[in-house]
Enzyme design. Structure first.
Site, PDB file in Angstrom:
ATOM      1  N   HIS A 381      51.245  30.674  21.091  1.00 57.36           N
ATOM      2  CA  HIS A 381      50.819  31.689  22.064  1.00 57.36           C
ATOM      3  C   HIS A 381      51.939  32.172  22.974  1.00 57.36           C
ATOM      4  CE1 HIS A 381      46.405  31.171  21.509  1.00 57.36           C
ATOM      5  NE2 HIS A 381      46.767  29.960  21.130  1.00 57.36           N
ATOM      6  N   LYS A 580      45.640  39.114  36.100  1.00 57.23           N
ATOM      7  CA  LYS A 580      46.192  38.162  35.126  1.00 57.23           C
ATOM      8  C   LYS A 580      46.925  37.102  35.916  1.00 57.23           C
ATOM      9  CE  LYS A 580      48.450  41.791  33.367  1.00 57.23           C
ATOM     10  NZ  LYS A 580      48.046  41.709  31.968  1.00 57.23           N
ATOM     11  N   ARG A 581      47.313  35.998  35.268  1.00 53.21           N
ATOM     12  CA  ARG A 581      48.111  35.014  35.975  1.00 53.21           C
ATOM     13  C   ARG A 581      49.372  35.646  36.551  1.00 53.21           C
ATOM     14  NH1 ARG A 581      46.702  29.446  35.862  1.00 53.21           N
ATOM     15  NH2 ARG A 581      48.741  29.196  36.831  1.00 53.21           N
ATOM     16  N   LYS A 586      55.259  39.106  33.668  1.00 49.47           N
ATOM     17  CA  LYS A 586      54.148  40.060  33.675  1.00 49.47           C
ATOM     18  C   LYS A 586      54.397  41.213  34.651  1.00 49.47           C
ATOM     19  CE  LYS A 586      50.791  36.446  32.397  1.00 49.47           C
ATOM     20  NZ  LYS A 586      50.147  36.883  31.139  1.00 49.47           N
ATOM     21  N   THR A 688      44.976  39.774  26.489  1.00 52.21           N
ATOM     22  CA  THR A 688      43.596  40.044  26.086  1.00 52.21           C
ATOM     23  C   THR A 688      42.878  40.818  27.187  1.00 52.21           C
ATOM     24  OG1 THR A 688      43.099  37.798  26.846  1.00 52.21           O
ATOM     25  CG2 THR A 688      43.248  38.127  24.468  1.00 52.21           C
ATOM     26  N   LYS A 692      39.965  43.882  27.239  1.00 51.97           N
ATOM     27  CA  LYS A 692      38.742  43.885  28.043  1.00 51.97           C
ATOM     28  C   LYS A 692      38.664  45.154  28.887  1.00 51.97           C
ATOM     29  CE  LYS A 692      39.252  38.941  28.089  1.00 51.97           C
ATOM     30  NZ  LYS A 692      39.975  37.829  28.732  1.00 51.97           N
TER      31      LYS A 692
HETATM   32  C1  26W Z   1      52.980  23.607  28.622  1.00 56.27           C
HETATM   33  C2  26W Z   1      52.419  24.502  29.627  1.00 56.27           C
HETATM   34  C3  26W Z   1      51.771  25.692  29.038  1.00 56.27           C
HETATM   35  C4  26W Z   1      50.490  25.999  29.414  1.00 56.27           C
HETATM   36  C5  26W Z   1      49.865  27.089  28.888  1.00 56.27           C
HETATM   37  C6  26W Z   1      52.420  26.482  28.128  1.00 56.27           C
HETATM   38  C7  26W Z   1      51.791  27.567  27.599  1.00 56.27           C
HETATM   39  C8  26W Z   1      50.517  27.877  27.970  1.00 56.27           C
HETATM   40  C9  26W Z   1      49.808  29.042  27.340  1.00 56.27           C
HETATM   41  C10 26W Z   1      50.386  29.326  25.984  1.00 56.27           C
HETATM   42  C11 26W Z   1      49.807  30.221  28.197  1.00 56.27           C
HETATM   43  C12 26W Z   1      48.869  31.272  27.683  1.00 56.27           C
HETATM   44  O1  26W Z   1      47.732  31.302  28.048  1.00 56.27           O
HETATM   45  N1  26W Z   1      49.380  32.190  26.850  1.00 56.27           N
HETATM   46  C13 26W Z   1      48.673  33.410  26.561  1.00 56.27           C
HETATM   47  O2  26W Z   1      47.833  33.249  25.429  1.00 56.27           O
HETATM   48  C14 26W Z   1      47.033  34.402  25.241  1.00 56.27           C
HETATM   49  C15 26W Z   1      46.083  34.129  24.097  1.00 56.27           C
HETATM   50  O3  26W Z   1      46.766  34.117  22.893  1.00 56.27           O
HETATM   51  C16 26W Z   1      47.887  35.632  25.001  1.00 56.27           C
HETATM   52  O4  26W Z   1      47.063  36.758  24.941  1.00 56.27           O
HETATM   53  C17 26W Z   1      48.899  35.804  26.124  1.00 56.27           C
HETATM   54  O5  26W Z   1      49.790  36.855  25.833  1.00 56.27           O
HETATM   55  C18 26W Z   1      49.659  34.517  26.342  1.00 56.27           C
HETATM   56  O6  26W Z   1      50.514  34.611  27.475  1.00 56.27           O
END
Ligand code: 26W
Length: 847
Positions: A381, A580-581, A586, A688, A692
């Protein structure tokens, strides 16, 4: 007034036959024990204002109704011996259950009417439910959408996760700063879950490895002296849309929480170990579990590794236990079981499956390895390097000695394979190795241990193949594939925007709810002025609903939490939304800088008329991410400055919406005119929220990043506001020459805002000046995310937005093309592709 905005008229299909009231009364009286205080009917509970009890007993009564379908679904899967998919995810951002379950059950109208007849408003009952916020952002919400789609498509697919005692923190904005509070989502209990103590499993930590000699020179590895942790599963039903399927979300719990011992000061500083120290019943293994509030940042903490292992070990043990009930050999395992690893967080699934097969089930290594790779598949992701997990080898060895050893063996064999394919290329072996410099690269483990690795949008997948994992792609050219993300139209249109849903259904029928491609038919109506006006009127009412929400629930507060001011927004203005976060990539900061430029223009030309605009931000920052917290403060400094300046004549307003979560998204998204999707190209894997917002009739201003690229293909670039560098240009610029100071020299308006950030003009408060200074510094020193580079084009594009908004009908026409083009972005389509191309599941309707 807004009730209409929350009820939709798809037809009820689930007959309750009046039995619901009986069920509610039963639970009021007996389960919740209110009979003892004279509550014998719903009416009595209403009279005593016991609304939370009504929520609970309504949910329990509905759960009873679901039970038969749930049992039948399990039976069906068992009898047909179908292959089942287990989605392993550290996060599920489900939000509230009640409303969604009523919709999917097809019982909304009956329940609304039943309650109405007793003087209870269903909306008010729904609002009493706490959000299940067991996720950070996109990845967790995607997992929740996927569960909805699997049940709706009648696919045997279930979720495994962690039952965090605390989900994503509750955010408060005090004096413009983010303040975090623990999320006590379970404080009133959770009527949707069922605890299954009988399925408790033991997860083993630490200990020493012992080899036992078996016959024929075989050896067996055992772990002795380990520390056991009991994981207890809680099951939540996942209800398909108007069908008989009820799948399962199984979350593991390890704890009895003691909220009073939670150290919130340490939590605020990003020190979770310290925050939890006193809550731990064990010395270092947590009993209370908490969601790590980092998005795209790997904290590398021991506690997080133990959480990940609890998820993985408990789930795999559970999967194998139920597999063994129906099978007596592991030969056919990968034909009956598929495991999807959601990012690397559960990637120890690879070694845990190996460990159990080899050490506990006596399968030989090569065969176990074959089974493991055929069973597991991994979704990536993110390409941000700070988010790619790497565990310290020593830590892993101490905490999970056997899993570490298995990684060493896998890595040894894999490195040998690389060496065979590329003889003499030691550097390549080093680059591909799972273990490097004492660290374990979890993405490498997941790739090597899976038959599939997928990206979440076309562009993202291309970057995985050509850049981030290029040499893996070279070795395994069939492994990397794309599954573009999607969202469930039930939660993201039918539920939060019933009026729009009704308008659409009136035009093209209700097929779109389960076949979103049907939306294409709306293109026929782009010249139908009644339809266009309908769209505009509905948007207007959704904006009024948000206006009321902001007035009631989002006041400006001082450092002590006292309300300083209520915010009034203008529903005739453009509602420009970035939700968004908060992360530098971003580029919320680019949006904020544009606002400052616009403000300057109005100050310089006091008689200037512009299209009124409300800038709405909603974003949580990781508690330890200082730069992101600074950006939140900056946005709030702008809000104070601009919202109180009479020269602005209310033409622009800045609102920071506190505590963005699924429930707030359901109010915010239907009210948006403009969707901000402005990440540095190449860095947002998919997004995503972009989907929405477009589905709810917002136009997008965005870069060619993530799924925006595919949205432009579907919607037509001319119906979006695309600007800025593309991913190739970003890459080129980053490897070449870029000087942010030069941009300032060439753009007076940008020079001016940089000067303002460094001067005393925006604020007289020292602490705030430091925040602004740090922001200016990050831009001038490096500008890693190329904000200043894209800012001029962003501004130009925003001016086009403002102009188009003046022409209501032209705007509405573009809205039609946006909604009509969203068919591809249903999570039903994503899941269909996962099922056909990775999991090989069989549609299994339940009688
Ligand atoms: C290790 C810490 C950590 C925690 C969460 C690393 C990475 C994450 C996630 C991968 C962050 C996340 O939510 N990524 C998002 O995933 C969505 C679903 O696929 C995508 O639409 C977003 O672009 C992506 O940032």
């Amino acid at each position: 007034m807004h009730d209409k905005l929350r009820s939709h008229n798809t037809v009820d299909t689930f007959p309750l036959n009046g039995s619901l009231s009986e069920g509610i009364e039963h639970h009021l009286k007996k389960t919740l024990g209110l009979g003892l205080r004279g509550v014998l009917s719903i009416k009595d509970a209403v009279d005593q204002k016991l609304y939370l009890h009504i929520y609970k007993s309504l949910s329990l009564a509905l759960r009873d109704k679901i039970m038969d379908k749930w049992i039948a679904t399990n039976q069906e899967y068992k009898n047909k011996e179908v292959k089942q998919l287990f989605y392993l995810s550290a996060e599920y951002l489900t939000g509230r259950f009640l409303g969604n379950n009523l919709i999917n059950l097809g019982a909304m109208k009956q329940v609304r009417d039943t309650l109405d007849s007793m003087g209870v408003n269903l909306n008010e009952i729904e609002d009493l439910e706490m959000d299940a916020g067991l996720g950070n952002g996109g990845l967790g919400r995607l997992a929740a959408c996927f569960l909805d789609s699997m049940a709706t498509l009648q696919l045997p697919g279930h979720g495994y996760g962690l039952r965090y005692d605390y989900g994503i923190f509750r955010q408060e904005i005090l004096d413009g700063f983010q303040v975090e509070h623990p999320d006590q989502w379970l404080q009133h209990g959770n009527p949707w879950e069922i605890q299954h103590e009988e399925d408790t499993v033991i997860v083993k930590f630490g200990g020493q490895l012992h080899r036992k000699n078996l016959m024929q020179g075989k050896k067996k590895t055992e772990i002795k002296g380990y520390e056991p942790v009991a994981a207890v599963p809680f099951d939540t039903p996942v209800i398909g849309f108007k069908n008989n399927t009820v799948n399962t979300l199984r979350l593991w719990s390890t704890s009895v929480p003691d909220y009073n011992k939670f150290d919130i000061k340490a939590f605020d500083k990003g020190d979770y170990e310290q925050a939890l120290k006193d809550v731990l019943s064990h010395e270092d293994l947590t009993m209370v579990s908490i969601l790590y509030p980092n998005d795209n940042h790997d904290p590398g903490k021991r506690l997080r590794l133990s959480q990940q292992y609890i998820l993985v070990s408990a789930s795999i043990q559970d999967i194998i236990r139920s597999y063994k009930k129906a099978n007596n050999s592991f030969d056919g395992f990968s034909q009956k079981v598929a495991i999807q690893i959601n990012d690397t967080h559960p990637s120890l699934a690879v070694t845990e499956l190996m460990r159990i097969l080899v050490d506990e089930e006596g399968v030989n290594w090569d065969k176990a390895w074959d089974i493991t790779r055929k069973t597991c598949a991994y979704t990536n992701h993110t390409v941000l390097s700070e988010a790619l997990e790497q565990w310290d080898g020593h830590m892993m060895k101490e905490l999970l000695p056997r899993n570490f050893e298995i990684i060493e063996i896998i890595n040894h064999d894999f490195c040998e394979l690389v060496w065979e394919q590329y003889p003499g290329d030691m550097e390549r072996v080093r680059r591909l190795s799972i273990l490097e410099n004492g660290k374990i690269r979890m993405a490498h483990l997941a790739i090597v241990g899976s038959h599939s690795m997928n990206g979440v949008a076309e562009l993202h997948t291309r970057i995985l193949k050509d850049q981030v994992f290029r040499e893996f792609h070279e070795m395994f050219p069939k492994k990397i594939n794309c599954k573009t993300n999607g969202i469930t139209p039930r939660r993201w249109l039918l539920k939060p925007n019933p009026e729009l849903a009704n308008l659409i259904t009136g035009k093209i029928g209700e097929g779109w709810i389960t076949d979103l491609q049907e939306l294409r038919k709306l293109e026929k109506f782009v010249d139908d002025s009644e339809f266009l006006n309908g769209l505009l009127e509905i948007k207007r009412r959704n904006k009024e609903r948000l206006k009321d929400y902001i007035h009631k629930h989002n006041p400006v507060k001082n450092a002590r939490g006292e309300i300083v001011e209520r915010i009034e927004v203008n529903p005739d203005s453009i509602f420009d939304v970035q939700a968004k976060r908060l992360h530098e990539y971003k580029r919320q900061l680019m949006n904020a800088l544009y606002i400052l430029m616009l403000y300057n223009e109005l100050k310089d030309n006091p008689s200037k008329e512009i299209t009124p605009r409300t800038f709405l931000f909603a974003a949580k920052s990781a508690p330890g991410y200082a730069q992101a917290k600074g950006i939140i403060k900056f946005i709030n400094i702008l809000a104070r400055l601009i919202n109180n300046d009479p020269d602005i004549r209310g033409m622009i307003k800045v609102v920071f919406l506190e505590n963005y979560n699924v429930s707030l998204a359901e109010i915010l998204i239907p009210a948006a005119d403009l969707s901000e999707q402005i990440s540095t190209a190449g860095l947002e894997a998919s997004g995503t929220g972009n989907m929405k917002l477009a589905l709810n009739g917002a136009l997008t201003i965005g870069t060619m990043d993530g799924a925006n690229v595919e949205m432009a293909e579907q919607i037509g670039e001319e119906n979006m506001f695309i600007f800025g560098l593309n991913a190739d240009e970003v890459k080129q610029l980053k490897s070449g020459y870029y000087n942010p100071e030069e941009i300032c020299r060439n753009h007076k308006d940008i020079q001016k805002i940089m000067d303002q950030l460094c001067s005393k003009k925006l604020t007289s408060i020292v602490e705030e000046r430091e925040v602004l200074h740090r922001i200016a510094e990050s831009l001038m020193r490096e500008d890693r995310y190329l904000i200043l580079k894209d800012l001029p084009l962003y501004k130009e594009t925003q001016e086009k937005v403002a102009l188009l908004y003046q022409d209501k009908m032209a705007w509405a026409r573009k809205v039609v093309f946006n909604i009509a083009g969203m068919g591809k972005f249903s999570s039903d389509r994503s899941i269909q592709q996962y099922s056909e191309e990775i999991w090989n599941l069989q549609e299994t309707p339940v009688q």
